[in-house]
Design an enzyme around this catalytic site. Structure first.
Site, PDB file in Angstrom:
ATOM      1  N   HIS A  76      49.322  53.850 -59.912  1.00 51.99           N
ATOM      2  CA  HIS A  76      50.637  54.205 -58.957  1.00 51.99           C
ATOM      3  C   HIS A  76      50.394  54.087 -58.004  1.00 51.99           C
ATOM      4  O   HIS A  76      49.658  54.780 -58.078  1.00 51.99           O
ATOM      5  CB  HIS A  76      51.207  55.864 -59.841  1.00 51.99           C
ATOM      6  CG  HIS A  76      52.711  55.964 -59.525  1.00 51.99           C
ATOM      7  ND1 HIS A  76      52.768  57.212 -58.015  1.00 51.99           N
ATOM      8  CD2 HIS A  76      53.170  55.868 -60.613  1.00 51.99           C
ATOM      9  CE1 HIS A  76      53.985  57.219 -58.555  1.00 51.99           C
ATOM     10  NE2 HIS A  76      53.982  57.043 -59.880  1.00 51.99           N
ATOM     11  N   ASP A  93      54.895  54.928 -67.334  1.00 59.18           N
ATOM     12  CA  ASP A  93      55.497  53.146 -69.215  1.00 59.18           C
ATOM     13  C   ASP A  93      54.523  53.061 -69.642  1.00 59.18           C
ATOM     14  O   ASP A  93      54.750  52.292 -70.522  1.00 59.18           O
ATOM     15  CB  ASP A  93      55.711  51.784 -67.848  1.00 59.18           C
ATOM     16  CG  ASP A  93      56.732  51.930 -66.727  1.00 59.18           C
ATOM     17  OD1 ASP A  93      56.158  52.355 -65.941  1.00 59.18           O
ATOM     18  OD2 ASP A  93      57.668  52.535 -67.094  1.00 59.18           O
TER      19      ASP A  93
HETATM   20  C1  SDX Z   1      56.848  53.408 -61.831  1.00 61.95           C
HETATM   21  O1  SDX Z   1      57.185  55.233 -57.222  1.00 61.95           O
HETATM   22  C2  SDX Z   1      57.132  55.275 -58.013  1.00 61.95           C
HETATM   23  O2  SDX Z   1      57.548  56.540 -58.764  1.00 61.95           O
HETATM   24  C3  SDX Z   1      57.126  55.043 -59.126  1.00 61.95           C
HETATM   25  C4  SDX Z   1      57.849  55.194 -60.736  1.00 61.95           C
HETATM   26  C5  SDX Z   1      58.251  55.656 -60.388  1.00 61.95           C
HETATM   27  O3  SDX Z   1      58.935  57.090 -61.687  1.00 61.95           O
HETATM   28  O4  SDX Z   1      59.667  55.686 -60.007  1.00 61.95           O
HETATM   29  O5  SDX Z   1      56.806  55.789 -60.795  1.00 61.95           O
HETATM   30  C6  SDX Z   1      57.418  54.000 -61.856  1.00 61.95           C
HETATM   31  O6  SDX Z   1      56.907  51.959 -61.322  1.00 61.95           O
HETATM   32  C7  SDX Z   1      55.400  53.177 -62.435  1.00 61.95           C
HETATM   33  C8  SDX Z   1      54.610  52.045 -61.999  1.00 61.95           C
HETATM   34  C9  SDX Z   1      54.669  50.944 -63.661  1.00 61.95           C
HETATM   35  N1  SDX Z   1      53.918  49.187 -62.477  1.00 61.95           N
HETATM   36  C10 SDX Z   1      53.376  48.954 -63.462  1.00 61.95           C
HETATM   37  O7  SDX Z   1      52.420  49.814 -64.770  1.00 61.95           O
HETATM   38  C11 SDX Z   1      52.582  47.594 -63.082  1.00 61.95           C
HETATM   39  C12 SDX Z   1      51.504  48.205 -63.114  1.00 61.95           C
HETATM   40  N2  SDX Z   1      50.676  48.461 -61.405  1.00 61.95           N
HETATM   41  C13 SDX Z   1      49.745  48.475 -60.499  1.00 61.95           C
HETATM   42  O8  SDX Z   1      50.967  46.887 -59.834  1.00 61.95           O
HETATM   43  C14 SDX Z   1      50.553  49.034 -59.533  1.00 61.95           C
HETATM   44  O9  SDX Z   1      49.464  50.064 -59.983  1.00 61.95           O
HETATM   45  C15 SDX Z   1      50.997  49.501 -58.731  1.00 61.95           C
HETATM   46  C16 SDX Z   1      52.379  48.971 -58.717  1.00 61.95           C
HETATM   47  C17 SDX Z   1      51.703  50.240 -59.739  1.00 61.95           C
HETATM   48  C18 SDX Z   1      50.929  50.328 -57.828  1.00 61.95           C
HETATM   49  O10 SDX Z   1      50.635  49.662 -56.846  1.00 61.95           O
HETATM   50  P1  SDX Z   1      50.011  50.349 -55.471  1.00 61.95           P
HETATM   51  O11 SDX Z   1      50.320  51.575 -55.184  1.00 61.95           O
HETATM   52  O12 SDX Z   1      50.447  49.208 -54.000  1.00 61.95           O
HETATM   53  O13 SDX Z   1      48.485  49.918 -55.287  1.00 61.95           O
HETATM   54  P2  SDX Z   1      48.156  48.204 -55.029  1.00 61.95           P
HETATM   55  O14 SDX Z   1      48.710  47.451 -55.661  1.00 61.95           O
HETATM   56  O15 SDX Z   1      47.843  48.249 -53.473  1.00 61.95           O
HETATM   57  O16 SDX Z   1      46.894  48.707 -55.935  1.00 61.95           O
HETATM   58  C19 SDX Z   1      45.389  49.675 -55.144  1.00 61.95           C
HETATM   59  C20 SDX Z   1      44.346  48.265 -55.555  1.00 61.95           C
HETATM   60  C21 SDX Z   1      44.245  47.170 -55.513  1.00 61.95           C
HETATM   61  O17 SDX Z   1      43.143  46.902 -55.816  1.00 61.95           O
HETATM   62  P3  SDX Z   1      42.003  45.805 -53.861  1.00 61.95           P
HETATM   63  O18 SDX Z   1      43.266  44.748 -53.834  1.00 61.95           O
HETATM   64  O19 SDX Z   1      42.540  47.176 -53.302  1.00 61.95           O
HETATM   65  O20 SDX Z   1      40.956  45.797 -54.634  1.00 61.95           O
HETATM   66  O21 SDX Z   1      44.391  48.593 -57.536  1.00 61.95           O
HETATM   67  C22 SDX Z   1      44.522  47.353 -58.306  1.00 61.95           C
HETATM   68  C23 SDX Z   1      44.637  46.401 -57.074  1.00 61.95           C
HETATM   69  O22 SDX Z   1      44.559  45.224 -57.513  1.00 61.95           O
HETATM   70  N3  SDX Z   1      45.469  48.333 -59.438  1.00 61.95           N
HETATM   71  C24 SDX Z   1      45.459  47.443 -60.192  1.00 61.95           C
HETATM   72  C25 SDX Z   1      46.449  47.887 -61.194  1.00 61.95           C
HETATM   73  N4  SDX Z   1      47.091  48.567 -60.134  1.00 61.95           N
HETATM   74  C26 SDX Z   1      46.321  48.464 -58.715  1.00 61.95           C
HETATM   75  N5  SDX Z   1      44.030  46.744 -61.457  1.00 61.95           N
HETATM   76  C27 SDX Z   1      44.040  46.163 -61.719  1.00 61.95           C
HETATM   77  N6  SDX Z   1      45.343  47.176 -63.021  1.00 61.95           N
HETATM   78  C28 SDX Z   1      46.060  47.526 -62.611  1.00 61.95           C
HETATM   79  N7  SDX Z   1      47.372  48.063 -63.158  1.00 61.95           N
END
Ligand code: SDX
Length: 437
Positions: free
Chosen positions: A314, A372
């Site tokens: 998140h 989720d």
């Molecule tokens: C919702 O914003 C909100 O409030 C949203 C929400 C709401 O109520 O409105 O809470 C609802 O959208 C919840 C999130 C649902 N999405 C998912 O479950 C999809 C999987 N999660 C990822 O796509 C990700 O965690 C996000 C999009 C939720 C957050 O992404 P960020 O904050 O942009 O973080 P990032 O992508 O920069 O990740 C940081 C690091 C990265 O690695 P590095 O580049 O630093 O090496 O963590 C890794 C990412 O690759 N990472 C993951 C991961 N999520 C982040 N690696 C593996 N699996 C994951 N799920």
């Protein structure tokens, strides 16, 4: 709104190390949470923009609606912690709280519920929109289209500068979303549309419209109605997330509320946002067995593999998502009520959660189950098709979107949202006629 009572003027000094010129940027304090550095004069003073793709360090507005502390796992609607609302309140009361700022008195709640229930029907001509879609259309495509089309029907409530118009439009959107969602489902399975009933509560009415048929009496299971009501509460608002920011940006141009909420629905559809609940189910089915979990954990950690663990991570919560904690408990209540002994996908989910939370990659990157992760398992247990999961998220989030939209319109400092950019394209070039290329 917009005028800040800034007793002690604190500031950050920005110094240009080329010219040695310094600029004082005022700091603004909120009720709680991070202060903000007011950079509204930065460009006119320095001829520089800030640069923050994804807005990881940017506050886009002032708001009094929802507060999140990602490190402490705090989520409050108008100051009330989410777990106490999920435990003690109901969705209609939470809608009133988000829209008007305080918990309603008994008569206020009765009047609000009466008003909302009397807006649940759709104009009969709206029903014909559904028939233009293929039966296998994704319900989010249908809901996005039908909500936008509502602006063609309600010319009496699209003057966004009239508070009355804004509130009627807000009530209509809140009231009609469950009807639109249920009709999209009925259309996809070829069953007749079921009209809303004014004697049923909001969540109960939604499950009734989803599951009843004209052929026999249908009574909603009260445990499932309560579970759905709690899920709606947990998804109702969440500060300036992607879809809420979309609604605010669309609204900042003066677009009508139906068009703005349709834009929010479109943004929520993405698998990185509200589409994650549907993606979690697809992922659990793809994993297929507890034995294959290590393989997928590896994929999630592999930088060259686009696969991410859906339902984990998140932008704000770097400890735990308080909604996931409540949903985990609700998940077990629903499965117990339905007598679902061995739900293989739940077994995989519970094991996946355990393995991920013990893995150094997920610990270092602070990736925890989010809202989720469990909602999809609950919906599946309730017999709701996967393609409808994000639609239910949209039903719940509509109240947050309209509350934030109203707050934006009422904010005297609000203006059209128009971000700038860092340009790294070509410099000016002379045109070369086709004959000479
Ligand atoms: C919702 O914003 C909100 O409030 C949203 C929400 C709401 O109520 O409105 O809470 C609802 O959208 C919840 C999130 C649902 N999405 C998912 O479950 C999809 C999987 N999660 C990822 O796509 C990700 O965690 C996000 C999009 C939720 C957050 O992404 P960020 O904050 O942009 O973080 P990032 O992508 O920069 O990740 C940081 C690091 C990265 O690695 P590095 O580049 O630093 O090496 O963590 C890794 C990412 O690759 N990472 C993951 C991961 N999520 C982040 N690696 C593996 N699996 C994951 N799920």
């Amino acid at each position: 709104m917009g005028e800040f009572d800034n007793k002690e003027i604190q500031s950050f000094t920005l110094t240009d190390n080329k010219t040695g010129v310094s600029y004082d940027l005022p700091v603004i304090h909120g009720t709680t949470g991070p202060d903000v550095i007011d950079i509204r004069q930065l460009y006119s003073n320095t001829n520089c923009f800030t640069y923050d793709p994804g807005f990881t360090s940017t506050g886009s507005c002032e708001s009094k609606i929802t507060y999140i502390d990602g490190e402490a796992g705090i989520l409050r609607y108008r100051g009330y912690p989410i777990d106490t609302l999920a435990e003690n309140s109901d969705f209609m009361e939470v809608c009133y709280l988000l829209l008007y700022g305080d918990l309603p008195l008994s008569l206020e709640k009765q009047e609000f519920e009466f008003t909302i229930s009397r807006h649940t029907m759709l104009h009969e001509q709206v029903n014909t929109f559904f028939r233009g879609f293929r039966r296998d259309a994704h319900p989010m495509a249908i809901v996005c289209g039908v909500v936008g089309a509502l602006s063609a029907f309600y010319h009496d409530s699209t003057d966004i500068n009239d508070p009355q118009h804004r509130m009627i439009a807000s009530h209509r959107l809140l009231a009609k979303m469950p009807t639109i969602a249920a009709l999209a489902y009925k259309y996809s399975i070829g069953q007749p549309f079921i009209y809303p009933r004014n004697d049923l509560k909001y969540a109960e009415n939604f499950l009734y419209m989803m599951n009843a048929t004209p052929c026999e009496e249908y009574e909603v299971n009260p445990v499932l109605a309560r579970a759905m009501d709690r899920i709606l509460i947990l998804h109702a608002d969440h500060e300036q997330n992607a879809s809420t920011s979309t609604v605010r940006l669309a609204g900042s141009s003066g677009a009508n509320p139906f068009a703005c909420i349709s834009a929010g629905i479109a943004s929520l559809w993405g698998p990185a946002h509200g589409g994650a609940n549907e993606a979690v189910l697809r992922m659990l089915k793809e994993i297929g067995s507890v034995e294959r979990i290590p393989e997928f954990i590896q994929k999630a950690k592999d930088k060259d593999d686009p696969f991410r663990l859906m339902g984990f991570g998140h932008r704000v919560y770097k400890n735990f998502d308080p909604r996931a904690t409540v949903l985990q408990q609700t998940c077990h209540e629903v499965l117990d009520e339905l007598g679902v002994e061995n739900e293989p996908l739940l077994d995989i989910a519970m094991r996946l959660e355990k393995v991920a939370l013990e893995d150094s990659y997920f610990i270092e990157k602070k990736l925890y189950p989010n809202v989720d992760f469990y909602s999809g398992i609950i919906f599946r247990a309730m017999g709701i098709p996967t393609s409808l999961f994000t639609v239910i998220f949209a039903v719940a989030r509509t109240v947050g979107w309209v509350a934030q939209w109203n707050e934006m319109i009422e904010d005297p400092s609000q203006k059209i949202g128009r971000p700038r950019q860092l340009y790294t394209g070509e410099g000016e070039r002379g045109y070369i006629p086709l004959s000479k290329r």
